[in-house]
Design a protein around this motif. Structure first.
Motif, PDB file in Angstrom:
ATOM      1  N   ARG A  45      25.937  29.671  39.795  1.00 24.94           N
ATOM      2  CA  ARG A  45      26.748  30.763  40.312  1.00 24.94           C
ATOM      3  C   ARG A  45      27.464  30.232  41.539  1.00 24.94           C
ATOM      4  N   ILE A  46      28.610  30.761  41.821  1.00 26.43           N
ATOM      5  CA  ILE A  46      29.388  30.354  42.986  1.00 26.43           C
ATOM      6  C   ILE A  46      29.395  31.512  43.968  1.00 26.43           C
ATOM      7  N   GLU A  47      29.057  31.200  45.200  1.00 25.56           N
ATOM      8  CA  GLU A  47      28.939  32.228  46.237  1.00 25.56           C
ATOM      9  C   GLU A  47      29.835  31.843  47.412  1.00 25.56           C
ATOM     10  N   MET A  48      30.529  32.804  47.976  1.00 19.34           N
ATOM     11  CA  MET A  48      31.344  32.556  49.156  1.00 19.34           C
ATOM     12  C   MET A  48      30.550  32.905  50.408  1.00 19.34           C
ATOM     13  N   MET A  49      30.698  32.053  51.416  1.00 17.86           N
ATOM     14  CA  MET A  49      30.010  32.285  52.680  1.00 17.86           C
ATOM     15  C   MET A  49      31.025  32.115  53.811  1.00 17.86           C
ATOM     16  N   VAL A  50      31.102  33.077  54.686  1.00 18.09           N
ATOM     17  CA  VAL A  50      31.966  32.990  55.854  1.00 18.09           C
ATOM     18  C   VAL A  50      31.146  32.398  57.000  1.00 18.09           C
ATOM     19  N   ASP A  51      31.722  31.450  57.709  1.00 22.26           N
ATOM     20  CA  ASP A  51      31.048  30.774  58.822  1.00 22.26           C
ATOM     21  C   ASP A  51      29.713  30.144  58.406  1.00 22.26           C
ATOM     22  N   PRO A  52      29.747  29.247  57.426  1.00 26.21           N
ATOM     23  CA  PRO A  52      28.501  28.593  57.019  1.00 26.21           C
ATOM     24  C   PRO A  52      27.933  27.753  58.160  1.00 26.21           C
ATOM     25  N   GLY A  53      26.653  27.529  58.103  1.00 34.03           N
ATOM     26  CA  GLY A  53      25.978  26.737  59.128  1.00 34.03           C
ATOM     27  C   GLY A  53      25.915  25.268  58.760  1.00 34.03           C
ATOM     28  N   GLU A  54      25.269  24.508  59.618  1.00 30.23           N
ATOM     29  CA  GLU A  54      25.132  23.066  59.395  1.00 30.23           C
ATOM     30  C   GLU A  54      24.330  22.770  58.133  1.00 30.23           C
ATOM     31  N   ALA A  55      23.352  23.607  57.808  1.00 30.49           N
ATOM     32  CA  ALA A  55      22.540  23.373  56.595  1.00 30.49           C
ATOM     33  C   ALA A  55      23.401  23.461  55.336  1.00 30.49           C
ATOM     34  N   GLU A  56      24.308  24.417  55.290  1.00 31.42           N
ATOM     35  CA  GLU A  56      25.187  24.554  54.121  1.00 31.42           C
ATOM     36  C   GLU A  56      26.145  23.366  54.029  1.00 31.42           C
ATOM     37  N   ARG A  57      26.686  22.971  55.156  1.00 33.97           N
ATOM     38  CA  ARG A  57      27.591  21.820  55.174  1.00 33.97           C
ATOM     39  C   ARG A  57      26.861  20.566  54.706  1.00 33.97           C
ATOM     40  N   ALA A  58      25.659  20.354  55.203  1.00 34.72           N
ATOM     41  CA  ALA A  58      24.865  19.184  54.815  1.00 34.72           C
ATOM     42  C   ALA A  58      24.553  19.200  53.323  1.00 34.72           C
ATOM     43  N   ALA A  59      24.292  20.374  52.770  1.00 33.68           N
ATOM     44  CA  ALA A  59      23.994  20.480  51.341  1.00 33.68           C
ATOM     45  C   ALA A  59      25.216  20.112  50.488  1.00 33.68           C
ATOM     46  N   ILE A  60      26.407  20.471  50.957  1.00 35.05           N
ATOM     47  CA  ILE A  60      27.633  20.111  50.241  1.00 35.05           C
ATOM     48  C   ILE A  60      27.902  18.610  50.378  1.00 35.05           C
ATOM     49  N   LEU A  61      27.658  18.073  51.546  1.00 33.85           N
ATOM     50  CA  LEU A  61      27.904  16.651  51.789  1.00 33.85           C
ATOM     51  C   LEU A  61      26.973  15.737  51.002  1.00 33.85           C
ATOM     52  N   LYS A  62      25.756  16.182  50.755  1.00 32.36           N
ATOM     53  CA  LYS A  62      24.752  15.321  50.123  1.00 32.36           C
ATOM     54  C   LYS A  62      25.238  14.733  48.794  1.00 32.36           C
ATOM     55  N   PRO A  63      25.677  15.549  47.818  1.00 30.11           N
ATOM     56  CA  PRO A  63      26.131  14.938  46.559  1.00 30.11           C
ATOM     57  C   PRO A  63      27.443  14.156  46.719  1.00 30.11           C
ATOM     58  N   LEU A  64      28.292  14.572  47.641  1.00 28.60           N
ATOM     59  CA  LEU A  64      29.541  13.848  47.870  1.00 28.60           C
ATOM     60  C   LEU A  64      29.251  12.459  48.421  1.00 28.60           C
ATOM     61  N   ARG A  65      28.383  12.384  49.390  1.00 28.85           N
ATOM     62  CA  ARG A  65      28.021  11.076  49.966  1.00 28.85           C
ATOM     63  C   ARG A  65      27.320  10.190  48.942  1.00 28.85           C
ATOM     64  N   ALA A  66      26.485  10.771  48.110  1.00 25.57           N
ATOM     65  CA  ALA A  66      25.817   9.988  47.063  1.00 25.57           C
ATOM     66  C   ALA A  66      26.855   9.400  46.095  1.00 25.57           C
ATOM     67  N   HIS A  67      27.825  10.200  45.716  1.00 22.39           N
ATOM     68  CA  HIS A  67      28.888   9.720  44.826  1.00 22.39           C
ATOM     69  C   HIS A  67      29.689   8.611  45.499  1.00 22.39           C
ATOM     70  N   ASN A  68      30.063   8.817  46.757  1.00 20.41           N
ATOM     71  CA  ASN A  68      30.838   7.809  47.477  1.00 20.41           C
ATOM     72  C   ASN A  68      30.073   6.499  47.601  1.00 20.41           C
ATOM     73  N   ARG A  69      28.789   6.566  47.898  1.00 18.21           N
ATOM     74  CA  ARG A  69      27.969   5.353  48.005  1.00 18.21           C
ATOM     75  C   ARG A  69      27.907   4.619  46.674  1.00 18.21           C
ATOM     76  N   ALA A  70      27.780   5.373  45.594  1.00 16.45           N
ATOM     77  CA  ALA A  70      27.717   4.761  44.267  1.00 16.45           C
ATOM     78  C   ALA A  70      29.015   4.039  43.924  1.00 16.45           C
ATOM     79  N   LYS A  71      30.137   4.560  44.373  1.00 20.10           N
ATOM     80  CA  LYS A  71      31.443   3.980  44.048  1.00 20.10           C
ATOM     81  C   LYS A  71      31.915   2.933  45.063  1.00 20.10           C
ATOM     82  N   ALA A  72      31.638   3.149  46.363  1.00 22.31           N
ATOM     83  CA  ALA A  72      32.228   2.297  47.397  1.00 22.31           C
ATOM     84  C   ALA A  72      31.200   1.601  48.289  1.00 22.31           C
TER      85      ALA A  72
END
Length: 141
Positions: A4-31
């Motif tokens: 499910r996709i949920e919208m959050m206004v003013d997300p905290g650092e925990a939400e940002r970190a959760a989004i970054l985790k798979p992105l950083r994993a993908h970037n590390r795998a490629k670059a």
């Protein structure tokens, strides 16, 4: 997998970190490992110790990204910005960076960056309305 996709206004650092985790994993795998390192050059009032401005940057993939550069009003025209840029460039060279990049608005200081050897590599018109966001870089190699 059900999602499910949920919208959050003013997300905290925990939400940002959760989004970054798979992105950083993908970037590390490629670059590979970006070997990130955050730095700050702080401009302080000598009497009170209060932070008045400075430079905040991050090194990753051998580039120094200047995220923030704020020169206190009371020190403008005294070389503070130039000193900060020179210090950041010296640090980037010490760390083996191939370049420095940043973004700025047309009403901030694009001429200042040009005087320090930065070249424009992109621009976004109408951001903010009636202005441009400029993307600048300086190669060190």
């Amino acid at each position: 997998m059900a999602i499910r996709i949920e919208m959050m206004v003013d997300p905290g650092e925990a939400e940002r970190a959760a989004i970054l985790k798979p992105l950083r994993a993908h970037n590390r795998a490629k670059a590979g490992d970006p070997k990130t390192e955050a730095i700050a050059l702080l401009v302080r009032d000598e009497q009170t110790g209060e932070i008045l401005g400075g430079l905040s940057a991050e090194i990753f993939y051998r580039w120094l990204y200047i995220e923030l550069l704020a020169i206190p009003e009371q020190t403008r025209g005294q070389g503070t910005g130039s000193r900060l840029l020179h210090m950041a460039e010296d640090l980037a060279r010490e760390k083996g960076c191939v370049g420095i990049w940043l973004d700025t608005f047309d009403f901030q200081a694009p001429a200042f960056y040009a005087q320090h050897g930065f070249s424009q590599f992109g621009q976004l018109d109408g951001f903010p309305p009636g202005h441009q966001r400029l993307f600048l870089h300086k190669r060190l190699d």
